[in-house]
Design a protein around this motif. Structure first.
Motif, PDB file in Angstrom:
ATOM      1  N   LEU A  59     -13.132 122.986   4.599  1.00 54.60           N
ATOM      2  CA  LEU A  59     -12.904 121.671   5.181  1.00 54.60           C
ATOM      3  C   LEU A  59     -12.046 121.710   6.438  1.00 54.60           C
ATOM      4  O   LEU A  59     -12.292 120.945   7.384  1.00 54.60           O
ATOM      5  N   ASP A  60     -11.034 122.547   6.466  1.00 51.66           N
ATOM      6  CA  ASP A  60     -10.172 122.608   7.659  1.00 51.66           C
ATOM      7  C   ASP A  60     -10.949 123.129   8.865  1.00 51.66           C
ATOM      8  O   ASP A  60     -10.822 122.589   9.976  1.00 51.66           O
ATOM      9  N   GLU A  61     -11.760 124.166   8.631  1.00 49.36           N
ATOM     10  CA  GLU A  61     -12.583 124.687   9.728  1.00 49.36           C
ATOM     11  C   GLU A  61     -13.621 123.652  10.153  1.00 49.36           C
ATOM     12  O   GLU A  61     -13.893 123.482  11.346  1.00 49.36           O
ATOM     13  N   ALA A  62     -14.194 122.968   9.170  1.00 52.25           N
ATOM     14  CA  ALA A  62     -15.196 121.941   9.478  1.00 52.25           C
ATOM     15  C   ALA A  62     -14.581 120.828  10.313  1.00 52.25           C
ATOM     16  O   ALA A  62     -15.212 120.317  11.249  1.00 52.25           O
ATOM     17  N   GLU A  63     -13.352 120.452   9.981  1.00 59.61           N
ATOM     18  CA  GLU A  63     -12.694 119.364  10.711  1.00 59.61           C
ATOM     19  C   GLU A  63     -12.562 119.690  12.201  1.00 59.61           C
ATOM     20  O   GLU A  63     -12.778 118.823  13.065  1.00 59.61           O
ATOM     21  N   LYS A  64     -12.222 120.934  12.506  1.00 62.69           N
ATOM     22  CA  LYS A  64     -12.095 121.337  13.905  1.00 62.69           C
ATOM     23  C   LYS A  64     -13.436 121.229  14.628  1.00 62.69           C
ATOM     24  O   LYS A  64     -13.509 120.749  15.767  1.00 62.69           O
ATOM     25  N   GLU A  65     -14.515 121.659  13.954  1.00 59.46           N
ATOM     26  CA  GLU A  65     -15.839 121.608  14.585  1.00 59.46           C
ATOM     27  C   GLU A  65     -16.335 120.166  14.708  1.00 59.46           C
ATOM     28  O   GLU A  65     -17.021 119.826  15.681  1.00 59.46           O
ATOM     29  N   GLU A  71     -16.167 115.189  20.501  1.00 50.55           N
ATOM     30  CA  GLU A  71     -15.697 115.297  21.884  1.00 50.55           C
ATOM     31  C   GLU A  71     -16.865 115.574  22.830  1.00 50.55           C
ATOM     32  O   GLU A  71     -16.927 115.044  23.946  1.00 50.55           O
ATOM     33  N   LEU A  72     -17.805 116.404  22.384  1.00 49.89           N
ATOM     34  CA  LEU A  72     -18.964 116.740  23.215  1.00 49.89           C
ATOM     35  C   LEU A  72     -19.974 115.603  23.293  1.00 49.89           C
ATOM     36  O   LEU A  72     -20.599 115.393  24.336  1.00 49.89           O
ATOM     37  N   ASP A  73     -20.138 114.893  22.191  1.00 54.66           N
ATOM     38  CA  ASP A  73     -21.156 113.824  22.142  1.00 54.66           C
ATOM     39  C   ASP A  73     -20.702 112.751  21.159  1.00 54.66           C
ATOM     40  O   ASP A  73     -21.166 112.686  20.021  1.00 54.66           O
ATOM     41  N   GLY A  74     -19.798 111.897  21.627  1.00 55.09           N
ATOM     42  CA  GLY A  74     -19.225 110.871  20.761  1.00 55.09           C
ATOM     43  C   GLY A  74     -20.179 109.772  20.372  1.00 55.09           C
ATOM     44  O   GLY A  74     -19.900 109.002  19.447  1.00 55.09           O
ATOM     45  N   GLU A  75     -21.324 109.674  21.060  1.00 56.53           N
ATOM     46  CA  GLU A  75     -22.313 108.639  20.734  1.00 56.53           C
ATOM     47  C   GLU A  75     -23.280 109.082  19.650  1.00 56.53           C
ATOM     48  O   GLU A  75     -24.103 108.280  19.192  1.00 56.53           O
ATOM     49  N   ASN A  76     -23.203 110.325  19.256  1.00 55.98           N
ATOM     50  CA  ASN A  76     -24.128 110.834  18.246  1.00 55.98           C
ATOM     51  C   ASN A  76     -23.667 110.388  16.860  1.00 55.98           C
ATOM     52  O   ASN A  76     -22.592 110.773  16.396  1.00 55.98           O
ATOM     53  N   SER A  77     -24.466 109.568  16.207  1.00 55.32           N
ATOM     54  CA  SER A  77     -24.063 108.989  14.928  1.00 55.32           C
ATOM     55  C   SER A  77     -23.918 110.057  13.840  1.00 55.32           C
ATOM     56  O   SER A  77     -23.083 109.933  12.941  1.00 55.32           O
TER      57      SER A  77
END
Length: 218
Positions: A59-65, A71-77
């Protein structure tokens, strides 16, 4: 493999990564990281990696990704929904539902997110409240019959699962609206086919749709 033979051809590498979905993290992670080493701003690969890390319980690694994906694509639902999945895996279903409602308030047509919203309900009352909210958004937002057909199946399942212990009116209202819209959509498709074959005017199409509905008895 072809992916190994052409390591710099990104579409092929992405196809290879898709083919590995469902495989253990140790199999898929090096492939995705290889893609990201060449294209660090590949939002799709970041989302894929985040999802696989979530499934593996990292989960911690997932949170970073996930943060990187947003950040790269904030509009992607889907990227935003991964954060809801993270919250759910950490036991905070209330925050997950709130985040999913935020996404669905912009577009209730995403059946995958509607399913995730309802799956994050822990109690009968929560199911009932979220179904009522979904119904309010179905009324507020413009929709197509295809979307309502998906929600039709979910509402019908909830009626079956919960019908003996909750009021059916909310789920049944969703069901009724879905079926009514499904009839209208079917009519429009039938009339469009006839119209394209015979060059019928728009007014003629509307009359044809009414005739189809009368024949069906709806």
């Amino acid at each position: 493999t072809a992916a190994e033979e052409f390591p710099h051809y990104q579409p092929l590498q992405e196809r290879y990564a898709m083919a590995l979905r469902g495989r253990p993290l140790e199999v898929i992670q090096p492939v995705l990281e290889a893609i990201l080493s060449k294209t660090p701003d590949n939002a799709w690969a970041v989302r894929e990696l985040a999802q696989h890390l979530l499934h593996a319980g990292k989960l911690d690694e997932a949170e970073k990704e996930i943060s990187r994906a947003i950040e790269l694509d904030g509009e992607n639902s889907f990227a935003v929904s991964l954060r809801a999945t993270l919250e759910s895996k950490r036991g905070d279903n209330a925050s997950a539902r709130k985040r999913l409602r935020g996404l669905l308030s912009k577009d209730i047509s995403d059946e995958y997110l509607v399913t995730k919203l309802l799956d994050n309900c822990d109690t009968v009352d929560e199911h009932q409240q979220e179904l009522a909210w979904v119904l309010s958004e179905l009324r507020r937002q413009p929709l197509t019959g295809d979307v309502l057909m998906d929600i039709d199946l979910k509402a019908e399942g909830l009626c079956t699962d919960l019908g003996s212990i909750v009021r059916w009116d909310i789920a049944n209202d969703v069901l009724r609206k879905a079926r009514e819209e499904r009839v209208r959509t079917t009519c429009r498709r039938v009339v469009r086919r006839v119209a394209s074959a015979h060059a019928i005017s728009g007014a003629g199409m509307r009359r044809g749709c009414h005739r189809v509905q009368r024949v069906r008895g709806d």
